[in-house]
Design a protein around this motif. Structure first.
Motif, short mmCIF file in Angstrom:
data_model
loop_
_atom_site.label_atom_id
_atom_site.label_comp_id
_atom_site.label_asym_id
_atom_site.label_seq_id
_atom_site.Cartn_x
_atom_site.Cartn_y
_atom_site.Cartn_z
N HIS A 131 1.38 5.36 0.41
CA HIS A 131 0.71 6.48 1.06
C HIS A 131 1.39 7.82 0.87
O HIS A 131 1.01 8.80 1.53
N SER A 152 -5.74 -0.07 5.17
CA SER A 152 -5.24 1.23 5.60
C SER A 152 -6.00 2.33 4.86
O SER A 152 -6.67 2.07 3.85
N TRP A 191 -7.10 5.30 2.49
CA TRP A 191 -6.77 5.67 1.11
C TRP A 191 -6.47 7.16 1.11
O TRP A 191 -7.37 7.99 1.02
N ASN A 192 -5.20 7.52 1.25
CA ASN A 192 -4.84 8.93 1.37
C ASN A 192 -3.89 9.41 0.28
O ASN A 192 -3.40 10.53 0.33
N TYR A 193 -3.62 8.56 -0.70
CA TYR A 193 -2.74 8.93 -1.79
C TYR A 193 -3.08 8.06 -2.99
O TYR A 193 -3.41 6.88 -2.85
N SER A 209 0.88 -1.17 0.00
CA SER A 209 0.00 0.00 0.00
C SER A 209 0.92 1.22 0.00
O SER A 209 1.95 1.22 0.68
#
Length: 157
Positions: free
Chosen positions: A69, A112, A114-116, A67
């Motif tokens: 970020h 986690s 999803w910020n990027y 993942s």
């Protein structure tokens, strides 16, 4: 338990799991993060479906598909993957799905936040669930059929 996307109505054959890759078949990467944190990744060069890639990360490295970020981590991974493999797409640990036939949402396999994202124009494309690839030729992400064979991708041990 992680939900691993499939294409509807399609299953992988009951073939035995392939052996773990040898050291010559992988690239180990260390990526500096914020606050002195270090991230470790493994790029496996052989082609696999998304499901097999995820299982291989778990079985062989006690990890998962990555993942991502931050821009810095994404850029470092894309540069390394591009320099160390001839593959144009590698799996990362995300999938996209359409909700209520209107909007498409992406999710990390590790749940986690999803910020990027770094989607290519027009992506993510999906009617059903699609798995996410890092496209090294375009420096962007795409969504592909999960049963297509790509490099197993970048995993976090």
């Amino acid at each position: 338990e992680q939900e691993i996307p499939d294409e509807e109505g399609e299953e992988e054959s009951g073939e035995p799991e392939p052996p773990c890759p040898t050291e010559s078949e992988i690239v180990r990467m260390v990526v500096p993060g914020t606050g002195g944190r270090t991230y470790r990744y493994v790029l496996v060069r052989s082609c696999q479906t998304f499901r097999r890639a995820q299982r291989q990360c778990s079985r062989c490295y006690r990890g998962r598909l990555a993942s991502i970020h931050s821009r810095a981590v994404n850029h470092h991974l894309q540069c390394t993957v591009r320099a160390r493999t001839k593959r144009s797409d590698v799996w990362i640990g995300a999938y996209a799905s359409r909700r209520v036939f209107v909007s498409v949402h992406a999710h990390w396999m590790d749940h986690s936040i999803w910020n990027y994202s770094k989607w290519a124009p027009g992506y993510p494309k999906c009617f059903r669930k699609k798995c996410v690839t890092m496209c090294t030729a375009r420096w962007r992400w795409g969504s592909r059929h999960c049963l297509g064979k790509k490099s197993p991708g970048v995993g976090e041990p």
